[in-house]
Write a protein that holds these residues in place. Structure first.
Motif, mmCIF file in Angstrom:
data_model
loop_
_atom_site.group_PDB
_atom_site.id
_atom_site.type_symbol
_atom_site.label_atom_id
_atom_site.label_comp_id
_atom_site.label_asym_id
_atom_site.label_seq_id
_atom_site.Cartn_x
_atom_site.Cartn_y
_atom_site.Cartn_z
ATOM 1 N N SER A 181 0.836 -1.196 0.000
ATOM 2 C CA SER A 181 0.000 0.000 0.000
ATOM 3 C C SER A 181 0.873 1.248 0.000
ATOM 4 O O SER A 181 2.086 1.199 0.265
ATOM 5 C CB SER A 181 -0.886 0.011 1.243
ATOM 6 O OG SER A 181 -0.083 0.176 2.412
ATOM 7 N N THR A 182 0.252 2.380 -0.254
ATOM 8 C CA THR A 182 0.968 3.657 -0.200
ATOM 9 C C THR A 182 1.536 3.891 1.200
ATOM 10 O O THR A 182 2.648 4.400 1.352
ATOM 11 C CB THR A 182 0.036 4.808 -0.595
ATOM 12 O OG1 THR A 182 -0.420 4.600 -1.940
ATOM 13 C CG2 THR A 182 0.747 6.153 -0.519
ATOM 14 N N GLU A 183 0.778 3.494 2.209
ATOM 15 C CA GLU A 183 1.236 3.670 3.584
ATOM 16 C C GLU A 183 2.506 2.852 3.851
ATOM 17 O O GLU A 183 3.427 3.316 4.526
ATOM 18 C CB GLU A 183 0.126 3.276 4.564
ATOM 19 C CG GLU A 183 -1.082 4.195 4.569
ATOM 20 C CD GLU A 183 -2.003 4.012 3.379
ATOM 21 O OE1 GLU A 183 -2.846 4.900 3.149
ATOM 22 O OE2 GLU A 183 -1.876 2.989 2.666
ATOM 23 N N GLU A 189 11.401 3.302 4.249
ATOM 24 C CA GLU A 189 12.770 3.667 4.638
ATOM 25 C C GLU A 189 12.964 3.520 6.142
ATOM 26 O O GLU A 189 13.979 2.981 6.606
ATOM 27 C CB GLU A 189 13.087 5.086 4.177
ATOM 28 C CG GLU A 189 14.562 5.414 4.228
ATOM 29 C CD GLU A 189 14.910 6.668 3.446
ATOM 30 O OE1 GLU A 189 16.112 6.875 3.181
ATOM 31 O OE2 GLU A 189 13.993 7.441 3.112
ATOM 32 N N ASP A 190 11.993 3.969 6.932
ATOM 33 C CA ASP A 190 12.092 3.854 8.387
ATOM 34 C C ASP A 190 12.074 2.400 8.840
ATOM 35 O O ASP A 190 12.654 2.062 9.876
ATOM 36 C CB ASP A 190 10.938 4.610 9.052
ATOM 37 C CG ASP A 190 11.082 6.123 8.933
ATOM 38 O OD1 ASP A 190 12.209 6.586 8.666
ATOM 39 O OD2 ASP A 190 10.061 6.823 9.100
ATOM 40 N N ASN A 191 11.398 1.548 8.067
ATOM 41 C CA ASN A 191 11.273 0.136 8.452
ATOM 42 C C ASN A 191 12.343 -0.758 7.829
ATOM 43 O O ASN A 191 12.289 -1.983 7.976
ATOM 44 C CB ASN A 191 9.887 -0.378 8.058
ATOM 45 C CG ASN A 191 8.773 0.245 8.888
ATOM 46 O OD1 ASN A 191 9.009 0.694 10.016
ATOM 47 N ND2 ASN A 191 7.564 0.279 8.344
ATOM 48 N N THR A 218 11.754 10.077 -8.407
ATOM 49 C CA THR A 218 11.468 8.760 -7.832
ATOM 50 C C THR A 218 11.180 8.907 -6.351
ATOM 51 O O THR A 218 11.301 10.006 -5.770
ATOM 52 C CB THR A 218 12.637 7.789 -8.060
ATOM 53 O OG1 THR A 218 12.232 6.450 -7.747
ATOM 54 C CG2 THR A 218 13.856 8.165 -7.221
ATOM 55 N N ILE A 219 10.789 7.823 -5.717
ATOM 56 C CA ILE A 219 10.501 7.840 -4.289
ATOM 57 C C ILE A 219 11.831 7.870 -3.532
ATOM 58 O O ILE A 219 12.742 7.098 -3.852
ATOM 59 C CB ILE A 219 9.668 6.613 -3.893
ATOM 60 C CG1 ILE A 219 8.340 6.598 -4.671
ATOM 61 C CG2 ILE A 219 9.400 6.602 -2.392
ATOM 62 C CD1 ILE A 219 7.523 5.337 -4.494
ATOM 63 N N PRO A 220 11.979 8.758 -2.567
ATOM 64 C CA PRO A 220 13.252 8.851 -1.843
ATOM 65 C C PRO A 220 13.706 7.506 -1.284
ATOM 66 O O PRO A 220 12.922 6.754 -0.709
ATOM 67 C CB PRO A 220 12.929 9.849 -0.719
ATOM 68 C CG PRO A 220 11.854 10.714 -1.289
ATOM 69 C CD PRO A 220 11.012 9.782 -2.130
ATOM 70 N N GLU A 258 13.632 -7.112 2.807
ATOM 71 C CA GLU A 258 12.233 -6.900 2.445
ATOM 72 C C GLU A 258 12.222 -5.855 1.336
ATOM 73 O O GLU A 258 12.904 -4.839 1.422
ATOM 74 C CB GLU A 258 11.423 -6.424 3.649
ATOM 75 C CG GLU A 258 11.259 -7.471 4.725
ATOM 76 C CD GLU A 258 10.333 -6.995 5.831
ATOM 77 O OE1 GLU A 258 9.297 -6.373 5.510
ATOM 78 O OE2 GLU A 258 10.658 -7.224 7.001
ATOM 79 N N THR A 259 11.436 -6.112 0.304
ATOM 80 C CA THR A 259 11.522 -5.310 -0.912
ATOM 81 C C THR A 259 10.138 -4.967 -1.440
ATOM 82 O O THR A 259 9.223 -5.787 -1.376
ATOM 83 C CB THR A 259 12.300 -6.079 -2.003
ATOM 84 O OG1 THR A 259 13.567 -6.489 -1.482
ATOM 85 C CG2 THR A 259 12.533 -5.221 -3.240
ATOM 86 N N ILE A 260 10.016 -3.744 -1.971
ATOM 87 C CA ILE A 260 8.807 -3.324 -2.667
ATOM 88 C C ILE A 260 9.216 -2.801 -4.038
ATOM 89 O O ILE A 260 10.027 -1.884 -4.143
ATOM 90 C CB ILE A 260 8.048 -2.223 -1.905
ATOM 91 C CG1 ILE A 260 7.557 -2.746 -0.551
ATOM 92 C CG2 ILE A 260 6.871 -1.705 -2.740
ATOM 93 C CD1 ILE A 260 6.935 -1.667 0.325
#
Length: 304
Positions: A181-183, A189-191, A218-220, A258-260
């Motif tokens: 999800s977006t959340e 990054e924090d996780n 892109t997403i930081p 863990e990867t997205i």
């Protein structure tokens, strides 16, 4: 919001889910033309031709694998616009019904057949494959090389449209372990979750962008692993496990990360997800369905 909608739908369909019990014909994510020739016509096997029509012709009616059912990627309804974001997983009852209409049961072995034209075109097959997996159906694989490989192997062809005689009993069983999800992306990054941008380098670097994405960038914290690296256009073949592992390692991914995976709309991302999760065999690999079309739609979300 999107995750909560899917979670509610999951709760509804899970109550009626019937686990599949038939033995799988293969547990490989990819099979070749020789395998399909040996197994074509087996009980419980359905071939899905996902090739798209053009303005001038329909490749399916020009010649397809005997018995194959036509479910074109852009026309069948594999993806939908949800809350203004294109290319997303349809609401679960909708996509469940569409899959049933193909005659697919909970224990059906599904073989997805792309054209074998390019890495991006192969993404139609990986995106449909991901759809089956996220809906709880493991009996799915892709014909490596697609129709190009089938014809090169002198595979038989037919031209008549195949219509399923009856609907199947396919029951969706949503799996959050494949869906980001977006959340989750915002907290990645924090996780300690690695974000993999499957787009071309120029889009990753912000030098170009898709028209469906509000702004370049892109997403930081994301790393770039272009989807084209997973596919050999000369041979129309996907990378093997060793090659997929090397791509992941060269990009700085470890086996335990863990990867997205994401891209613009979850199309190219499905290629990277397939390469990392299914071919390399990494655990804990998700795909961000909304990708940058969703992420960048909110100006408060950062881009770099």
């Amino acid at each position: 919001m999107r995750l909560s909608i899917i979670s509610v739908a999951f709760a509804i369909v899970a109550a009626f889910a019937v686990p599949a019990s038939a033995e799988r014909l293969t547990d490989a994510p990819l099979v070749d033309a020789a395998w399909l020739q040996d197994h074509l016509g087996s009980d419980g096997l359905i071939v899905l031709d996902t090739r798209a029509p053009t303005d001038d012709a329909n490749p399916y009616t020009a010649g397809h694998i005997p018995g194959a059912i036509w479910a074109p990627y852009g026309k069948f309804g594999w993806r939908a616009t949800v809350d203004g974001v294109p290319g997303q997983l349809p609401e679960i009852p909708e996509i469940e019904g569409r899959i049933k209409s193909l005659g697919i049961n909970d224990d059906t072995q599904v073989i997805i057949v792309p054209a074998g034209a390019s890495s991006s075109e192969f993404g139609a097959a990986t995106r449909v494959y991901w759809t089956f997996k996220v809906l709880g159906h493991d009996n799915v694989t892709i014909l490596d090389g697609g129709m190009r490989d089938w014809q090169a192997a002198d595979g038989a062809l037919e031209t008549e449209m195949v219509i399923p005689q009856q609907a199947g009993n396919f029951t969706a069983d949503f799996r959050p372990q494949y869906y980001a999800s977006t959340e989750e992306v915002a907290a990645a990054e924090d996780n300690g979750v690695r974000l993999v941008d499957g787009r071309p380098v120029d889009q990753f670097e912000g030098k170009a962008k898709s028209p469906v994405v509000r702004a370049p960038g892109t997403i930081p914290g994301a790393i770039n692993l272009p989807q084209s690296r997973f596919y050999n256009a000369e041979t129309a073949s996907f990378v093997n496990q060793s090659e997929a592992q090397s791509l992941a390692s060269d990009a700085g991914l470890s086996e335990d990360d863990e990867t997205i995976a994401f891209c613009n709309t979850g199309h190219w991302a499905s290629i990277a997800w397939f390469g990392l999760s299914e071919v390399d065999g990494k655990e804990n690999v998700k795909m961000y369905d909304g990708s940058l079309a969703e992420w960048a739609s909110d100006e408060s979300r950062p881009l770099e």
